[in-house]
Design an enzyme around this catalytic site. Sequence first.
Site, mmCIF file in Angstrom:
data_model
loop_
_atom_site.group_PDB
_atom_site.id
_atom_site.type_symbol
_atom_site.label_atom_id
_atom_site.label_comp_id
_atom_site.label_asym_id
_atom_site.label_seq_id
_atom_site.Cartn_x
_atom_site.Cartn_y
_atom_site.Cartn_z
ATOM 1 N N ASP A 58 -10.964 1.941 -2.965
ATOM 2 C CA ASP A 58 -11.518 1.622 -1.646
ATOM 3 C C ASP A 58 -13.042 1.628 -1.670
ATOM 4 O OD1 ASP A 58 -9.177 1.138 -0.338
ATOM 5 O OD2 ASP A 58 -8.962 3.146 0.505
ATOM 6 N N ASP B 20 0.830 -1.201 0.000
ATOM 7 C CA ASP B 20 0.000 0.000 0.000
ATOM 8 C C ASP B 20 0.868 1.257 0.000
ATOM 9 O OD1 ASP B 20 -2.314 1.498 0.110
ATOM 10 O OD2 ASP B 20 -3.152 0.425 1.822
HETATM 11 C C1 GLA Z 1 -5.771 1.858 2.172
HETATM 12 C C2 GLA Z 1 -6.210 0.667 1.351
HETATM 13 C C3 GLA Z 1 -7.244 -0.116 2.098
HETATM 14 C C4 GLA Z 1 -6.691 -0.549 3.425
HETATM 15 C C5 GLA Z 1 -6.212 0.659 4.211
HETATM 16 C C6 GLA Z 1 -5.497 0.249 5.464
HETATM 17 O O1 GLA Z 1 -6.771 2.802 2.272
HETATM 18 O O2 GLA Z 1 -6.679 1.077 0.101
HETATM 19 O O3 GLA Z 1 -7.669 -1.221 1.335
HETATM 20 O O4 GLA Z 1 -5.643 -1.447 3.206
HETATM 21 O O5 GLA Z 1 -5.333 1.449 3.446
HETATM 22 O O6 GLA Z 1 -5.055 1.321 6.183
#
Ligand code: GLA
Length: 731
Positions: A547, A477
Amino acid sequence: MISYNKEKRVFKLDTENTSYCIGVVDKENFLGHVYYGPRITDDSIDYLMRIFENPFVPSQNERDRGSFLDSFPTEYAGSFLGDFREGSIQVRDKNGHEAVQLTYRSHEIIVGKPELKGLPSTFPGKDHVETLAVKMADDTIGLEAVLYYSVFEKEDCIVRSITVKNTFDAPIHLTKIMSMTMDMDSEDFELLTLYGSWARERQIDIRPLGYGKTSVGSIRGESSHQEHPFMALVEKNATQDVGRVYGFSFVYSGNFLAQAQKSQFDSVRIMMGIHPDCFDFELKSGDEFVAPEVVMTFSASGLGQMTRNYHDMYREHLIRSPYKDRTRPVLINNWEATYFDFDTDKLLDIARQAKSCGIEMLVMDDGWFGQRNDDNSSLGDWQVNEDKIKGGLKYLVDEVNKIGLKFGIWMEPEMISPDSDLYRAHPDWAIALPNRTPSKSRNQYVLDLTRPEVVEYVYGCISSVLKSANIEYLKWDMNRQITDPGSLYLGKENQGELCHRFVLAVYELQERLVTDFPDLLLENCSGGGARFDPGMLYYSPQIWCSDDTDAIERLKIQEGTALIYPLSTMGAHVSDCPNHTVGRTTPFKTRGDVALLGTFGYELDVTKISPDDVSMIPAQIENFHKYNDLVRNGDYYRIASFRENNVFDCVQIVSKDKKESLVVFVQVLGRPNCHSRNLRLKGLDPKRVYRVEAENEEIIRLHGDTLMNAGLMIANPWGDNVSIIIHIREA
Ligand code: GLA
């Protein structure tokens, strides 16, 4: 594929359906753009550059050299010497001057395609690819360059890039370097770009191309949620099936600029490259700079063909992961299920229930390390938190494996929390500008990856986590953008190199990772889909798309994403309702059917959702396995777009041999008092007879030509957000 007409000094690059021509003109050897479009036979077409009309070339009309430079259709534009359109390259030489003009010196036709050192790039694979390397130079400032054009015949793609070298005895600063430029006549074009935001990535925007400059770009240190490293010049009123379309896709994951400029003479200059803001690269004597590449394609038959060209190109010639050709494990990710509130017992409960539904892998998301009980701390401290993960990471993974699930993990390696042991020990490892309060974002800073010891530290953390247990998947990420671009490591002359060096370091890290852990399934992610770009696909076969997991929002996000990227790359999960991002409730079936058009997985607490929903999971997984080969490898056709019609959406995938097809239809808004809807299918073999099943029930047998021209009737579904799966097979 590549030929050269010596008399006319015209190069012709042919793909199956397109030709791309460039020419050398006048005594000074200016390199001009001649033609790009449907495949043509002749290469004696230097007249297209209009060099035989006023203002002529400088050797014939020196008094109007400026006018020549300002109207000549160039392949790579100089700066500040007469061409007042946007330049492709700018420098600051040892005298402080910024002008530059590269002209042709020689060329070479190479079989294959040279790699771009340190950068992701397309590769020939099993196909025959030829590359034209055009050597260029500006003798006044001692700059040499090579323009590369690689021809991918079947995919109708031409890939362009440039490398430059300082051959002078003093440093030169490169302050702008576009990877490609192309001038052509304007044809009442429209410009298609992708815009967005967090949870709203890659929305399609189409606007008329007006005079002046129109651009999209990112100076966020990543390709970004907001604008996308892609641009298409689209004939006015083009559709999925009709109209001329030029696509430009940038294989890079950092700051970019994509620009179209319509000039006083109705020509259009397209350019694409690293964004010149915050970019100043010092080239010492003998140093070389390698710019990322642009994948161009031309379709004479609408956006759909452009999409299929890119899908084939990226599947065959960009994604390297062995998982590219494999069905990925159906995963369950605990982010939306638990957020930070989990421990070993909770995860094992989820794993047991998931296993009983047929799910194949558990992914432990954010919150398992340091003191990370919310998003305010611990990035950089990649030691497992044994208060939560009682028994340690290996114990958890072993237990999950015993249940019969694979195990995956989340990391955000490029970051550092101010509240972390790492930051307390190395505050100088964060990107920051002296004497300024750095802008925090999600209460975190970005690590200065220009420092070799930081790269070593980061790699050490990732590899020791992966080696500590049987971890088969990593979600990498990147949850904030780069601000305050200052490095305490780089010298004063080199601060402008930070953003590009950062991206190079990410690539270096991921290259090491996929080399040392060849069986690891890597999924890139950036606060959802802020780094969904071709650069990252070189390392990971899939990227978390957004997300926003709401099935209806996903229709638009996945439409924009699939405009360029194969469905096999789009991370898509079934999540709980009301949806955590928009509060919408959609049927569990629809959520499954929409996720089927991506990598497919779950993002919910399977121990808490309703028994009805749980009971639907095994059949969804069966569907996933039934259709995944087709979804991963097939040709993509868009039948209808909810974005356009505000009522329903329909996507069709057709196998390469045209024996099988899948149609996913989503009626977003129910309609009162309506008859059935006619869907005209695409891409089938007109002569073949197909058996059509809707939701596993045979409804009709018809020839391909009938299905494509007369169409298929779909009864008006009852309710909102209802989906129907149609399976079509050779009868
Ligand atoms: C990002 C990712 C999510 C999750 C969060 C965790 O927003 O896109 O899928 O993994 O971080 O903090």
